[in-house]
Design a protein around this motif. Sequence first.
Motif, PDB file in Angstrom:
ATOM      1  N   TYR A 130      54.419  20.279 116.826  1.00 15.94           N
ATOM      2  CA  TYR A 130      55.156  20.460 115.571  1.00 15.94           C
ATOM      3  C   TYR A 130      56.654  20.603 115.839  1.00 15.94           C
ATOM      4  CZ  TYR A 130      50.532  21.010 113.602  1.00 15.94           C
ATOM      5  OH  TYR A 130      49.233  20.763 113.219  1.00 15.94           O
ATOM      6  N   GLN A 131      57.010  21.115 117.008  1.00 12.43           N
ATOM      7  CA  GLN A 131      58.433  21.187 117.372  1.00 12.43           C
ATOM      8  C   GLN A 131      59.018  19.792 117.562  1.00 12.43           C
ATOM      9  OE1 GLN A 131      57.674  23.832 120.682  1.00 12.43           O
ATOM     10  NE2 GLN A 131      58.602  25.595 119.644  1.00 12.43           N
ATOM     11  N   ILE A 132      58.204  18.847 118.019  1.00 12.26           N
ATOM     12  CA  ILE A 132      58.642  17.450 118.086  1.00 12.26           C
ATOM     13  C   ILE A 132      58.930  16.926 116.687  1.00 12.26           C
ATOM     14  CG2 ILE A 132      57.875  15.093 118.629  1.00 12.26           C
ATOM     15  CD1 ILE A 132      56.270  16.322 120.967  1.00 12.26           C
ATOM     16  N   GLU A 133      58.068  17.293 115.734  1.00 14.09           N
ATOM     17  CA  GLU A 133      58.268  16.860 114.348  1.00 14.09           C
ATOM     18  C   GLU A 133      59.534  17.476 113.753  1.00 14.09           C
ATOM     19  OE1 GLU A 133      56.054  14.524 112.728  1.00 14.09           O
ATOM     20  OE2 GLU A 133      55.674  14.406 114.885  1.00 14.09           O
ATOM     21  N   LEU A 134      59.840  18.713 114.153  1.00 17.05           N
ATOM     22  CA  LEU A 134      61.063  19.361 113.663  1.00 17.05           C
ATOM     23  C   LEU A 134      62.315  18.629 114.152  1.00 17.05           C
ATOM     24  CD1 LEU A 134      60.007  23.097 114.090  1.00 17.05           C
ATOM     25  CD2 LEU A 134      60.543  21.974 111.923  1.00 17.05           C
ATOM     26  N   ILE A 135      62.259  18.078 115.351  1.00 13.70           N
ATOM     27  CA  ILE A 135      63.383  17.289 115.858  1.00 13.70           C
ATOM     28  C   ILE A 135      63.537  16.017 115.020  1.00 13.70           C
ATOM     29  CG2 ILE A 135      64.235  15.960 117.839  1.00 13.70           C
ATOM     30  CD1 ILE A 135      62.834  18.022 119.632  1.00 13.70           C
ATOM     31  N   LYS A 136      62.409  15.381 114.671  1.00 10.16           N
ATOM     32  CA  LYS A 136      62.453  14.193 113.800  1.00 10.16           C
ATOM     33  C   LYS A 136      63.061  14.554 112.446  1.00 10.16           C
ATOM     34  CE  LYS A 136      58.199  12.217 115.771  1.00 10.16           C
ATOM     35  NZ  LYS A 136      56.795  11.825 115.431  1.00 10.16           N
ATOM     36  N   SER A 336      58.252  19.936 103.462  1.00  9.65           N
ATOM     37  CA  SER A 336      59.260  19.976 102.399  1.00  9.65           C
ATOM     38  C   SER A 336      60.073  18.684 102.305  1.00  9.65           C
ATOM     39  CB  SER A 336      60.214  21.157 102.623  1.00  9.65           C
ATOM     40  OG  SER A 336      60.999  20.933 103.782  1.00  9.65           O
ATOM     41  N   VAL A 337      59.981  17.848 103.335  1.00 12.75           N
ATOM     42  CA  VAL A 337      60.795  16.624 103.389  1.00 12.75           C
ATOM     43  C   VAL A 337      59.932  15.461 103.867  1.00 12.75           C
ATOM     44  CG1 VAL A 337      62.790  15.510 104.469  1.00 12.75           C
ATOM     45  CG2 VAL A 337      62.882  17.945 103.933  1.00 12.75           C
ATOM     46  N   ASP A 338      60.102  14.318 103.234  1.00  9.29           N
ATOM     47  CA  ASP A 338      59.395  13.101 103.645  1.00  9.29           C
ATOM     48  C   ASP A 338      60.256  12.377 104.676  1.00  9.29           C
ATOM     49  OD1 ASP A 338      57.586  11.076 103.831  1.00  9.29           O
ATOM     50  OD2 ASP A 338      58.225  10.043 102.001  1.00  9.29           O
ATOM     51  N   TYR A 339      60.272  12.881 105.894  1.00  6.76           N
ATOM     52  CA  TYR A 339      61.140  12.335 106.940  1.00  6.76           C
ATOM     53  C   TYR A 339      60.475  11.129 107.613  1.00  6.76           C
ATOM     54  CZ  TYR A 339      58.038  15.094 109.926  1.00  6.76           C
ATOM     55  OH  TYR A 339      56.932  15.623 110.536  1.00  6.76           O
ATOM     56  N   ASP A 340      61.267  10.364 108.330  1.00  4.12           N
ATOM     57  CA  ASP A 340      60.780   9.160 108.998  1.00  4.12           C
ATOM     58  C   ASP A 340      60.046   9.504 110.294  1.00  4.12           C
ATOM     59  OD1 ASP A 340      61.990   7.595 107.052  1.00  4.12           O
ATOM     60  OD2 ASP A 340      63.882   7.467 108.157  1.00  4.12           O
ATOM     61  N   GLY A 341      59.050   8.685 110.626  1.00  3.32           N
ATOM     62  CA  GLY A 341      58.365   8.806 111.909  1.00  3.32           C
ATOM     63  C   GLY A 341      57.367   9.934 112.003  1.00  3.32           C
ATOM     64  N   ARG A 342      56.897  10.436 110.869  1.00  5.53           N
ATOM     65  CA  ARG A 342      55.932  11.547 110.886  1.00  5.53           C
ATOM     66  C   ARG A 342      54.668  11.158 111.638  1.00  5.53           C
ATOM     67  NH1 ARG A 342      54.537  16.105 107.307  1.00  5.53           N
ATOM     68  NH2 ARG A 342      56.469  15.674 106.180  1.00  5.53           N
ATOM     69  N   ASN A 343      54.184  12.065 112.451  1.00  5.18           N
ATOM     70  CA  ASN A 343      52.940  11.861 113.194  1.00  5.18           C
ATOM     71  C   ASN A 343      51.765  12.300 112.313  1.00  5.18           C
ATOM     72  OD1 ASN A 343      50.820  11.686 114.954  1.00  5.18           O
ATOM     73  ND2 ASN A 343      51.560  13.239 116.384  1.00  5.18           N
ATOM     74  N   TYR A 344      51.154  11.335 111.644  1.00  8.86           N
ATOM     75  CA  TYR A 344      50.096  11.668 110.694  1.00  8.86           C
ATOM     76  C   TYR A 344      48.792  12.065 111.384  1.00  8.86           C
ATOM     77  CZ  TYR A 344      53.070  10.046 106.912  1.00  8.86           C
ATOM     78  OH  TYR A 344      54.103   9.917 106.007  1.00  8.86           O
TER      79      TYR A 344
END
Length: 371
Positions: A130-136, A336-344
């Motif tokens: 999830y910390q990787i996702e926070l960087i994205k 809270s945000v639809d950011y790019d590159g989310r790991n679904y």
Amino acid sequence: MNLSDFEKTEFSGLYISKAAHPTFGKKYIARFQYDKKRYVKVLGYTKKDNLSKKAALTLMQKFKDSIVVDKEEVPTKTNINDKNFDKKYQELFEENKNLKTILGDFKDLDPETLRDGIQKIYDLEELKKYQIELIKLQNYLEEENKRMIILFEGRDASGKGGAIRRITRYMNNKHYRVVALGKPTETQRNQWFLQRYIQHFPTGGEMVLFDRSWYNRAMVEPIFGFCTKEEYEIFMEDVVNFEQDLVRQGMILIKLYFSVSKDEQKRRFDRRINDPLRQWKFSEVDMQAQDLWSEFSEKKYEMLRRTSSRAAPWHIVRSDDKHKARLEAMKIILNSVDYDGRNYALNFDPDETINISVQKELMQMRKTADY
């Protein structure tokens, strides 16, 4: 020895007698299986040997280790290569050697300390995804020139600081700031209350995390007499409109309330008092937190009831389990945000035992003020 006279403890292999001897007290025994053989040993008595559960666990571990060592000394180079040698035993033998290489002098450590340390490794590995996702997410904010504010609120020792450290652990520190304001100066006391917070707001592409925020006026200040009743009411009436204006102007506003139980808060305070590494965390305000629990509960109830809106809702995070609270806080921020590159492939669904709705928290508080 009849096993029906004993009951299991929460530790595998450790049993305690159901009945207590009038002189010796209750009896602890170790009972486990290793290499297809069953081992039983009397560890001692609660009164006679002044044996606690923790001490019994240590004795059991030493007994287990002695058996493993004895077994390891039996195989030789010859019989290890023997075709009749138990393949499974050889695998266990190699695995045990590898573990000892990693753990080192683990026998000198308290088993609970060792267990906690190993658990922390697993917890940190779970958070990393999830910390990787926070960087994205942070990259998305920068690319889209978005602004984000995250408020961390909760009682003392509720885990706000630890959550902030895990959330920002791998982030680019050029694009986030942690703001933890102290007591207002005389000049700030004569300003518009929100003015000293606004000057720390993010610019485009930046995230600001407030370790306590303007909601000090909703809980801490009225309880300790740092504001008047009129100032309190003005804040409670105006803050919703203020936050709606922020969101309307493109600010991403996330409000997290870390909800710790009274018993867990006391346990953490006791640890701070007795642990030299944590004593700096304990303050005069902390000393009064337990005595003023009901007063804080009343203010918390009013704050959640009156200041949670559709534009800026409160997210309640039950924080008795620090790891689960940190994980859920990350999920809330990422959702809270639809950011790019989310790991679904990751699970972003809230754990409803930890991530509590405002309505559910208020209903719980009407029944009991434990949170």
